[in-house]
Design a protein around this motif. Structure first.
Motif, PDB file in Angstrom:
ATOM      1  N   THR A  73       0.839  -1.192   0.000  1.00 19.13           N
ATOM      2  CA  THR A  73       0.000   0.000   0.000  1.00 19.13           C
ATOM      3  C   THR A  73       0.875   1.245   0.000  1.00 19.13           C
ATOM      4  OG1 THR A  73      -1.584  -1.252   1.345  1.00 19.13           O
ATOM      5  CG2 THR A  73      -1.947   1.125   1.155  1.00 19.13           C
ATOM      6  N   LYS A  78      -4.543   5.371   2.805  1.00 15.09           N
ATOM      7  CA  LYS A  78      -5.050   4.008   2.604  1.00 15.09           C
ATOM      8  C   LYS A  78      -4.328   3.024   3.526  1.00 15.09           C
ATOM      9  CE  LYS A  78      -6.200   0.549  -0.744  1.00 15.09           C
ATOM     10  NZ  LYS A  78      -5.961  -0.112  -1.966  1.00 15.09           N
ATOM     11  N   GLU A  82      -5.848   0.476   6.182  1.00 15.71           N
ATOM     12  CA  GLU A  82      -5.540  -0.964   6.114  1.00 15.71           C
ATOM     13  C   GLU A  82      -5.040  -1.479   7.467  1.00 15.71           C
ATOM     14  OE1 GLU A  82      -5.296  -3.359   3.453  1.00 15.71           O
ATOM     15  OE2 GLU A  82      -6.494  -2.037   2.196  1.00 15.71           O
TER      16      GLU A  82
END
Length: 189
Positions: A73, A78, A82
């Motif tokens: 990632t 994000k 996560e």
């Protein structure tokens, strides 16, 4: 299918979470998996060894999951999402392990304690970097404090499962995300 060793660790985790490490004997663990207590010594040298493997494996799973998410990632926001989702899912799916970790870290042998703490520090650093990458002006002590605060929030799940799993997961993800955004905002004041 779980191995016999995994079955023993799962049963021990449930018993340790319910009665505490010192409140559970080897015979009770054996009975929970359908064998005599002494038969467990074929798999573990002692009850201490069970606890050591249990808490080491938790820390290894969390670190591996954090590192794997960091590797795949690139977007900082994000990645934070996560990491939060991963930790929330782990806590909700493993409430006995979370409870055992919270209550029994001090019962580990010195070598196991050092190993678990080293793994935990590495996991925290994954989060610290993610928090700092997401909010460039947040300092390291604030990012570390925020990560630990979010762990406390998420790891409280064994004590607060008043909603269904999906409801708890949604609430914890939103609260953890808001807490980290709030910590970043705090450094700008």
């Amino acid at each position: 299918m779980a191995t016999r060793r995994e079955q023993i660790l799962a049963a021990a985790a449930e018993l340790f979470a319910r009665h505490g490490f010192h409140g559970v004997g080897i015979d009770e663990i054996g009975a929970a998996v359908g064998v005599s207590g002494p038969a467990l010594y074929r798999h573990f040298r002692s009850k201490d060894a069970m606890l050591g493997e249990m808490l080491t494996s938790i820390s290894e799973v969390l670190l591996a999951g954090g590192l794997e998410r960091r590797e795949r990632t690139e977007d900082p926001a994000k990645l934070l999402g996560e990491l939060i989702g991963f930790h929330v899912d782990f806590a909700l799916d493993n409430p006995a392990l979370i409870t055992v970790q919270e209550r029994n870290l001090g019962n580990l042998t010195d070598p196991d304690h050092r190993r678990v703490r080293a793994l935990q520090r590495r996991y925290v650093e994954v989060w610290v970097k993610a928090v700092r990458d997401n909010a460039k002006d947040i300092d390291e002590p604030t990012a570390r404090a925020a990560a630990h605060a979010v762990f406390g929030l998420i790891n409280s799940t064994p004590h607060s499962r008043h909603l269904g799993r999906d409801g708890m997961a949604t609430m914890l993800r939103e609260m953890a995300g808001a807490a980290l955004v709030g910590a970043a905002g705090e450094t700008r004041r």
